[in-house]
Design an enzyme around this catalytic site. Sequence first.
Site, PDB file in Angstrom:
ATOM      1  N   HIS A  74       0.858  -1.192   0.000  1.00  0.00           N
ATOM      2  CA  HIS A  74       0.000   0.000   0.000  1.00  0.00           C
ATOM      3  C   HIS A  74       0.893   1.241   0.000  1.00  0.00           C
ATOM      4  O   HIS A  74       1.776   1.368   0.841  1.00  0.00           O
ATOM      5  CB  HIS A  74      -0.897  -0.028   1.244  1.00  0.00           C
ATOM      6  CG  HIS A  74      -2.062   0.917   1.186  1.00  0.00           C
ATOM      7  ND1 HIS A  74      -1.916   2.269   0.991  1.00  0.00           N
ATOM      8  CD2 HIS A  74      -3.398   0.698   1.299  1.00  0.00           C
ATOM      9  CE1 HIS A  74      -3.113   2.827   0.984  1.00  0.00           C
ATOM     10  NE2 HIS A  74      -4.032   1.899   1.172  1.00  0.00           N
ATOM     11  N   GLU A 126      -7.511   2.511  -5.683  1.00  0.00           N
ATOM     12  CA  GLU A 126      -8.460   2.146  -4.635  1.00  0.00           C
ATOM     13  C   GLU A 126      -9.748   2.955  -4.772  1.00  0.00           C
ATOM     14  O   GLU A 126      -9.720   4.152  -5.046  1.00  0.00           O
ATOM     15  CB  GLU A 126      -7.824   2.387  -3.253  1.00  0.00           C
ATOM     16  CG  GLU A 126      -8.735   1.941  -2.122  1.00  0.00           C
ATOM     17  CD  GLU A 126      -8.010   1.839  -0.785  1.00  0.00           C
ATOM     18  OE1 GLU A 126      -6.763   1.766  -0.775  1.00  0.00           O
ATOM     19  OE2 GLU A 126      -8.701   1.834   0.238  1.00  0.00           O
ATOM     20  N   ASP A 145     -12.613  -1.114  -1.666  1.00  0.00           N
ATOM     21  CA  ASP A 145     -12.669  -1.002  -0.205  1.00  0.00           C
ATOM     22  C   ASP A 145     -14.144  -0.941   0.204  1.00  0.00           C
ATOM     23  O   ASP A 145     -14.862  -0.012  -0.191  1.00  0.00           O
ATOM     24  CB  ASP A 145     -11.918   0.257   0.244  1.00  0.00           C
ATOM     25  CG  ASP A 145     -11.836   0.365   1.764  1.00  0.00           C
ATOM     26  OD1 ASP A 145     -12.885   0.268   2.429  1.00  0.00           O
ATOM     27  OD2 ASP A 145     -10.728   0.560   2.288  1.00  0.00           O
ATOM     28  N   HIS A 147     -15.151   2.257   2.046  1.00  0.00           N
ATOM     29  CA  HIS A 147     -15.136   3.432   1.171  1.00  0.00           C
ATOM     30  C   HIS A 147     -16.342   3.458   0.219  1.00  0.00           C
ATOM     31  O   HIS A 147     -16.987   4.496   0.069  1.00  0.00           O
ATOM     32  CB  HIS A 147     -13.853   3.462   0.336  1.00  0.00           C
ATOM     33  CG  HIS A 147     -12.613   3.637   1.149  1.00  0.00           C
ATOM     34  ND1 HIS A 147     -11.346   3.590   0.611  1.00  0.00           N
ATOM     35  CD2 HIS A 147     -12.427   3.855   2.475  1.00  0.00           C
ATOM     36  CE1 HIS A 147     -10.443   3.751   1.561  1.00  0.00           C
ATOM     37  NE2 HIS A 147     -11.078   3.912   2.702  1.00  0.00           N
ATOM     38  N   HIS A 188     -10.532  -4.629   0.093  1.00  0.00           N
ATOM     39  CA  HIS A 188     -10.282  -4.229   1.477  1.00  0.00           C
ATOM     40  C   HIS A 188     -11.576  -4.482   2.226  1.00  0.00           C
ATOM     41  O   HIS A 188     -12.582  -3.822   1.948  1.00  0.00           O
ATOM     42  CB  HIS A 188      -9.936  -2.739   1.566  1.00  0.00           C
ATOM     43  CG  HIS A 188      -8.518  -2.431   1.202  1.00  0.00           C
ATOM     44  ND1 HIS A 188      -8.103  -1.160   0.893  1.00  0.00           N
ATOM     45  CD2 HIS A 188      -7.426  -3.220   1.120  1.00  0.00           C
ATOM     46  CE1 HIS A 188      -6.800  -1.180   0.638  1.00  0.00           C
ATOM     47  NE2 HIS A 188      -6.371  -2.428   0.762  1.00  0.00           N
ATOM     48  N   ASP A 228     -15.298   7.767   5.536  1.00  0.00           N
ATOM     49  CA  ASP A 228     -14.133   6.878   5.577  1.00  0.00           C
ATOM     50  C   ASP A 228     -13.575   6.664   6.986  1.00  0.00           C
ATOM     51  O   ASP A 228     -12.491   7.135   7.309  1.00  0.00           O
ATOM     52  CB  ASP A 228     -13.014   7.412   4.655  1.00  0.00           C
ATOM     53  CG  ASP A 228     -11.796   6.480   4.626  1.00  0.00           C
ATOM     54  OD1 ASP A 228     -11.852   5.372   5.218  1.00  0.00           O
ATOM     55  OD2 ASP A 228     -10.795   6.873   4.019  1.00  0.00           O
ATOM     56  N   HIS A 254     -13.067   3.252   9.285  1.00  0.00           N
ATOM     57  CA  HIS A 254     -13.241   1.797   9.306  1.00  0.00           C
ATOM     58  C   HIS A 254     -13.700   1.313  10.683  1.00  0.00           C
ATOM     59  O   HIS A 254     -13.281   1.848  11.703  1.00  0.00           O
ATOM     60  CB  HIS A 254     -11.911   1.100   8.968  1.00  0.00           C
ATOM     61  CG  HIS A 254     -11.374   1.459   7.612  1.00  0.00           C
ATOM     62  ND1 HIS A 254     -10.218   0.917   7.098  1.00  0.00           N
ATOM     63  CD2 HIS A 254     -11.836   2.296   6.655  1.00  0.00           C
ATOM     64  CE1 HIS A 254      -9.998   1.407   5.900  1.00  0.00           C
ATOM     65  NE2 HIS A 254     -10.956   2.259   5.606  1.00  0.00           N
ATOM     66  N   GLU A 312      -8.558  -4.097   7.122  1.00  0.00           N
ATOM     67  CA  GLU A 312      -7.920  -2.868   7.608  1.00  0.00           C
ATOM     68  C   GLU A 312      -8.767  -2.343   8.758  1.00  0.00           C
ATOM     69  O   GLU A 312      -9.047  -1.158   8.854  1.00  0.00           O
ATOM     70  CB  GLU A 312      -7.883  -1.808   6.512  1.00  0.00           C
ATOM     71  CG  GLU A 312      -7.047  -2.148   5.314  1.00  0.00           C
ATOM     72  CD  GLU A 312      -7.175  -1.067   4.245  1.00  0.00           C
ATOM     73  OE1 GLU A 312      -8.317  -0.640   3.959  1.00  0.00           O
ATOM     74  OE2 GLU A 312      -6.132  -0.648   3.722  1.00  0.00           O
TER      75      GLU A 312
END
Length: 279
Positions: free
Chosen positions: A67, A142, A176, A179, A211, A224, A226, A256
């Site tokens: 990443h 991403e 993701d 996201h 992700h 955003d 997580h 993540e």
Amino acid sequence: MLKIGCHLSISKGYLAMGEEAVRIGANTFQFFSRNPRGGNVRALDIEDIRRYLDYAKEHEISVILAHAPYTLNGCSAEEKTRGFAVRAMKEDLERMEYLPGNLYNFHPGSHVKQGTETGIQYIVEMLNTVLWPDMHTTVLLETMAGKGSEVGGRFEELRAILDGVKLSEKMGVCLDTCHVFDGGYDIAHSLDAVLDEFDRIIGMDRLKAVHLNDSKNVLGSRKDRHAKIGEGNIGAEALVRMMNHPDLKKLPFYLETPNDLDGYAAEIKMLCGHYQEEM
Ligand SMILES: [Zn+2]
């Protein structure tokens, strides 16, 4: 077999990450190519990489994901920042040649008031500078939440970047879950519709990694943040459904989530227990 891993620290090198992954029940992992907030890079240790590659083969660690640092912004309004992005990505990708056949993921960037079109143009220029024909890494854009002036919150923006890249066969996408949910794509209730849209605009063959994160915020919040699996607004059930979706289940999944290693081990165990092996 489910390809599952989490984000690990590269501070002790590649072999240490491989061993850590195996210890927590993972068979892949993600790591930062360099300091995520600064951009400094560890000295290249060829011997460590050689030992890692032996270990990975022995323990069947599948494709791994590097990443890029958060400071890498290829569409910044500052020339200096764009210059750093080009140099850092080029150097990262040259290093990845010691680990051929893996993935490199980056956030497309924030255009900071220049507008999405200009942002996309800069990102395309950067990729056309750093990619080369016989490289052995797939570079992933991403999907972003669309926070602030982030580029990549809409599938159309990723499509526009891919359209501009000359060596686009070197490119893919990392989805993701937090996201896209925060970006307004309802993977919790209409997964098939979201995947159809992804396929129509970007193409399913571009999707190379997921992700897997829950979200602290609600659908379309463009935030955003997580959450642990099952402790957010997407929910464990929807994430497990994604993991088992016929179009996704062969992809590598990277957690993540806000966890220590024990927390990751528990999530990996839970997900493995809900994975449906193909008959
Ligand atoms: Zn990311």
